[in-house]
Scaffold this active site. Sequence first.
Site, short mmCIF file in Angstrom:
data_model
loop_
_atom_site.label_atom_id
_atom_site.label_comp_id
_atom_site.label_asym_id
_atom_site.label_seq_id
_atom_site.Cartn_x
_atom_site.Cartn_y
_atom_site.Cartn_z
CB ALA A 69 42.54 37.44 47.50
CB ALA A 70 44.88 40.86 51.32
CE LYS A 79 36.77 44.27 45.31
NZ LYS A 79 37.24 44.74 46.57
CD GLU A 132 47.77 40.56 49.06
OE1 GLU A 132 47.00 40.82 48.34
OE2 GLU A 132 48.91 41.34 48.68
NE ARG A 183 47.55 44.26 51.76
CZ ARG A 183 46.57 45.08 51.43
NH1 ARG A 183 46.29 45.40 52.89
NH2 ARG A 183 45.13 44.76 50.61
CB CYS A 238 38.79 51.94 45.13
SG CYS A 238 40.55 51.33 45.54
N1 SAM Z 1 40.59 42.08 46.29
C1 SAM Z 1 40.85 42.90 48.02
C2 SAM Z 1 39.62 42.62 48.64
O1 SAM Z 1 38.47 43.28 48.42
O2 SAM Z 1 39.60 43.35 50.12
C3 SAM Z 1 41.72 43.97 48.09
C4 SAM Z 1 42.80 44.15 46.94
S1 SAM Z 1 44.04 45.06 47.05
C5 SAM Z 1 42.86 46.80 45.90
C6 SAM Z 1 44.93 44.75 46.17
C7 SAM Z 1 45.72 43.97 46.53
O3 SAM Z 1 47.23 43.96 45.28
C8 SAM Z 1 46.68 44.45 47.67
O4 SAM Z 1 46.47 43.33 48.79
C9 SAM Z 1 48.09 44.29 47.10
O5 SAM Z 1 48.72 44.16 48.43
C10 SAM Z 1 48.25 43.51 46.13
N2 SAM Z 1 49.20 43.74 45.21
C11 SAM Z 1 50.35 44.63 45.44
N3 SAM Z 1 51.26 44.66 44.44
C12 SAM Z 1 50.89 43.31 43.13
C13 SAM Z 1 51.59 42.57 42.13
N4 SAM Z 1 52.85 43.96 41.80
N5 SAM Z 1 51.04 41.43 42.01
C14 SAM Z 1 50.21 41.26 42.39
N6 SAM Z 1 49.25 41.59 43.20
C15 SAM Z 1 50.05 43.24 44.33
#
Ligand code: SAM
Length: 443
Positions: free
Chosen positions: A109-110, A114, A132, A137, A230
């Site tokens: 979520a970070a 969203k 998150e 984050r 993305c």
């Molecule tokens: N949904 C967010 C927004 O709209 O602001 C952006 C999310 S970003 C695309 C993907 C997120 O997944 C990052 O914050 C990252 O830290 C987290 N992430 C990284 N590795 C992960 C893992 N193994 N499991 C779950 N989340 C992970």
Amino acid sequence: MQLPIAFAERMQRLLGEEYSAFCAALEQPKAVALRCNPTLLSPEALATALGVELTPVGYEPYGYFANLAPSGKHPLHHAGAFYMQDPSAMLTVASVEVPQGGMVLDLCAAPGGKTTQLAAHMQGKGVLVANEIDLGRAKILLGNVERMGIANALVTSLAPSAVADTFGAAFDLVVVDAPCSGEGMFRKNPQAVALWNPGNVALCQSRGRQILDCAMRCVRQGGKLVYSTCTFAPEENEQAVQYMLDSGDFCQISTKEGVQKATAEGVGQPLSRRLYPHLGAGEGHFVAVLERVTPTPAPPKPKLPSPLTSAERKLVQSFAKENLTHLDLDSVWRIGENLFYLPNPCAVPQFALLTYGVKLGSVQKGRFVPHHMFFKCLADRFLHHTHLSLEDARTAAYLHGDTIEVSHPSGYGVVEVMGCPLGGVKATDYQGKNHYPKGLRND
Ligand code: SAM
């Protein structure tokens, strides 16, 4: 823009004669967009106050293109009246009917794009779990939840497997905005070009599957799962959707009509949707919506938080009597040292919980001390409000951390700009001692 050769070759194969338009779009300036906070200001009032022109994005009712980017130090940004968000990133939530009154999970979520969009659509009803994995984050996510005045969210910092173990198939909607190779962000973030390599795409694909294994466990029968990235890599997009379909537990359904119109078909998967920068304003994006068709095990019996002790109840009651219109004490919970407000209690993660609804405050030396989130998220419960305009010198002074003259002689109250809550003060003789957190203040 110098694109990595393997990436360019794949995009040429995917796009055929559209490839040159795609490359040309990458040389154009990126779009600026924001979502207004529907609970606070109308888009018209926001545009006038910010001195920007806002044009509807179309598929997201609260989303607007802006002709220039307002500063993050603007009082209305502090007040949570808007959230800067790429227009394509708004597609994820706009793809699906967001339930009002149900349980919603945002698994990755970070920083909260969203999450805050989901909250706007939920209109304060139901419970939104925003998770998150990265604690640093997750704190930024919490800051955005607080800034936007969201009262019905849990913010957690758990691995996806721990989320699934804690809540089980409790959710009507699960959003997975997966960490990805970021090919859609090349224009916005040129560093992503330098970092790109095929090995990373493969790594993201396998990490994505692990996340989806957990996400799928969280969806109740008939519930929806929205998956987005993305990036353009089919391995992380259509193949991830196929991975979920192969489980036999999900079918794919259409995205909402507005999103269908604004996007192109997925590669060999018409219900999946792709946004390319040459076809719409915004960066590259992928989105797909699935529905769980098979029964799920009953969610684990939720471990609810502790109610208040009678001593704590008395303290909160006396704070409420002096400063609030009302507060339902049966919706106040103690978790660790802090008191939280959440009318529809749900499972409490045993660790890595940053908020459980609204963090009200804590009892210190026999007194209840309110937290910033109380003023932000339950502002309308306070008896005393100091209404400021943007031009009033006290607005800048408050955001700087100064004591300001307020409208009530004593007790706690909320400072508002254009009717949007900034934070709290404690008044003595009409002088409001500043409760705006130090880390958030303007220089
Ligand atoms: N949904 C967010 C927004 O709209 O602001 C952006 C999310 S970003 C695309 C993907 C997120 O997944 C990052 O914050 C990252 O830290 C987290 N992430 C990284 N590795 C992960 C893992 N193994 N499991 C779950 N989340 C992970």
